[in-house]
Design a protein around this motif. Structure first.
Motif, PDB file in Angstrom:
ATOM      1  N   TRP A  82      -1.463  -6.404   4.452  1.00  0.00           N
ATOM      2  CA  TRP A  82      -2.592  -7.376   4.041  1.00  0.00           C
ATOM      3  C   TRP A  82      -2.260  -8.369   5.276  1.00  0.00           C
ATOM      4  O   TRP A  82      -1.495  -8.656   5.771  1.00  0.00           O
ATOM      5  CB  TRP A  82      -2.089  -8.261   2.982  1.00  0.00           C
TER       6      TRP A  82
ATOM      7  N   GLU B  14      -7.179  -9.309   4.346  1.00  0.00           N
ATOM      8  CA  GLU B  14      -7.850  -7.972   4.372  1.00  0.00           C
ATOM      9  C   GLU B  14      -6.656  -6.953   4.496  1.00  0.00           C
ATOM     10  O   GLU B  14      -5.730  -6.851   5.257  1.00  0.00           O
ATOM     11  CB  GLU B  14      -8.858  -7.825   5.613  1.00  0.00           C
TER      12      GLU B  14
ATOM     13  N   ARG C 184      -7.354 -11.246  -1.704  1.00  0.00           N
ATOM     14  CA  ARG C 184      -8.716 -11.263  -1.003  1.00  0.00           C
ATOM     15  C   ARG C 184      -9.128 -12.374  -0.864  1.00  0.00           C
ATOM     16  O   ARG C 184     -10.019 -12.910   0.042  1.00  0.00           O
ATOM     17  CB  ARG C 184      -9.545  -9.992  -1.685  1.00  0.00           C
TER      18      ARG C 184
END
Length: 475
Positions: free
Chosen positions: A276, A260, A255
């Motif tokens: 991701w 995200e 992150r």
């Protein structure tokens, strides 16, 4: 074979001879002539040894000789049967020899299998006995009942300056460190995630593997920013699941890097999956790549936050030194690997006793066989009767021991020497306490060549007043 045939023919002739009637001795005729007149031959006797008529027929006037009895025929048949059994043709002898060889091979194989089975049973029994002895060793250490007042220290305690002055057990301090990092603000997520990865996970190999894979994720984006494939990390990927997701702090690191969580359709299967995905606008790509480079370097250079051992400083009087000799169970709780190592060292020691070794080899073996305690209580005995005590890790250096003593002296620039009871000096060096065979507890003497006047006269003590105050606090 010819001899056997002759023997059988002779037997058959004997049988025929015996069945011809009662025999007579050769001297029978002479004996009969002495006392009796010879009986003339009956009618039909020709005088040439032939019966009347010359046809070979028995004379009706003469009785036929009696035949063999039933018992004799049975005896003859039994004799012939025995002779047949005793015959051993050459082919039967070869078959018999081959059968004996096969039986010998089978017997030898059976013995080898039995020996192997006995050896396996002995190994299993030895392994079981060893495991039992290891359990007994651990239980004996944990079940040893000692008056707490006799302990040299109440336990082994740790602290961490980063989280405050709290002193607690190692596991408690480690949990405090984790909670401290989780409570950090989102703005510090980059450095916090790196610290979590290095400080909150064990073993070290697991951490190193995760750091290497995360570095590759960032390098792929840094080297190929226009390739959309390198921006995606699939949750179902085996390497991610087994080597990254299981490491605490890895999701926070992704992150912080700009990834995200997204749910997209897989181009190959057509099914939706979690990934991701690295998000960065084209106009901000240069700044995003610079951030990735900095974050990658930070991850590789971060050092873990570790609990520091608390010295648990005490000052003892001579009577207390004499009475407080026992150590708490923390000093003796061995891991499974340490117990196996102890057993291996004992086995190797027995083997070495059967061989000749030089003095240097013996000293090296003794040092290697020394029990690797994790902690060590060091007592420094001063000339004025006080004894300074502190707790150390077994792998700390002699220089750490000298620094501990120096920090607690009233005259911090005082030159001194620490000596073993036999007189050997322990000079400050990188040699560990364990290498000098000091764990789990040792006493050394504090020696000064020319003590200051106040100390020499006994007006003041070697130790700082706040350290001497610990004597009163222990009463």
């Amino acid at each position: 074979m010819d001899a056997l045939k002759k023997f059988l023919n002779k037997k058959k002739t004997d049988i025929k001879f015996k069945t011809a009637g009662p025999g007579q001795k050769l001297t029978a005729e002479a004996e009969s002539s002495k006392g009796k007149t010879a009986t003339p031959p009956g009618p039909g006797y020709s005088g040439h040894g032939h019966r009347a008529g010359g046809s070979g027929q028995i004379d009706p006037g003469r009785k036929a000789p009696p035949g063999p009895s039933e018992e004799k025929r049975q005896a003859a048949a039994a004799a012939l049967a025995r002779l047949e059994k005793q015959r051993k043709p050459e082919s039967n002898e070869k078959d018999l020899l081959a059968a004996r060889q096969l039986a010998f091979i089978k017997e030898q194989a059976r013995r080898e299998i039995e020996a192997e089975m006995r050896l396996k049973e002995e190994e299993q029994s030895s392994s079981t006995d060893r495991r039992i002895s290891e359990v007994d060793m651990t239980n004996a250490m944990s079940q040893k009942v000692v008056d707490p007042a006799a302990y040299a220290v109440a336990g082994v305690f740790f602290t961490c300056p980063l989280i405050g002055p709290e002193v607690a057990s190692k596991s408690e301090i480690e949990e405090m460190i984790k909670q401290f990092l989780r409570d950090q603000p989102e703005e510090e997520l980059a450095i916090t995630s790196c610290l979590m990865i290095h400080s909150c996970n064990k073993p070290r190999e697991k951490v190193n593997t995760c750091v290497e894979i995360l570095g590759k994720y960032l390098d792929n984006i840094i080297n190929n920013p226009d390739n959309p494939k390198v921006r995606k990390i699939r949750f179902a990927n085996k390497a991610y699941q087994e080597k990254v997701a299981v490491v605490e702090g890895s999701s926070e690191f992704l992150r912080a890097a700009g990834f995200e969580k997204s749910r997209i359709t897989n181009d190959d299967t057509g099914e939706e999956e979690d990934v991701w995905f690295f998000v960065a606008a084209p106009e901000n790509m240069e700044a995003a790549l610079a951030h990735l480079v900095e974050l990658r370097d930070t991850l590789k250079q971060t050092t873990p936050i570790r609990p520091e051992i608390d010295r648990n400083v005490q000052v003892l009087m001579p009577a207390e030194v004499k009475n407080k000799k026992e150590l708490p169970p923390d000093f003796y709780q061995l891991t499974a690997e340490e117990i196996r190592r102890e057993q291996q060292l004992k086995t190797e020691s027995l083997e070495r006793e059967l061989t000749l070794r030089t003095k240097a080899q013996r000293e090296k073996d003794e040092l290697r066989e020394q029990r690797q305690y994790r902690y060590c209580v060091m007592r420094i005995r001063f000339p004025d009767g006080f004894t300074l005590q502190g707790t150390f890790l077994a792998n700390e250096k002699l220089s750490d021991l000298h620094d501990f003593v120096q920090q607690n002296l009233l005259a911090e620039d005082l030159k001194f020497t620490l000596k073993m009871p036999r007189g050997e000096a322990l000079q400050p060096s990188d040699a560990t306490l364990s290498e000098n065979r000091l764990p789990p507890a040792s006493i050394v003497n504090f020696h000064v060549e020319n003590p200051p006047p106040g100390i020499a006269s006994g007006e003041i003590s070697y130790l700082k007043p706040e350290i001497l105050a610990l004597v009163k606090s222990m009463d």
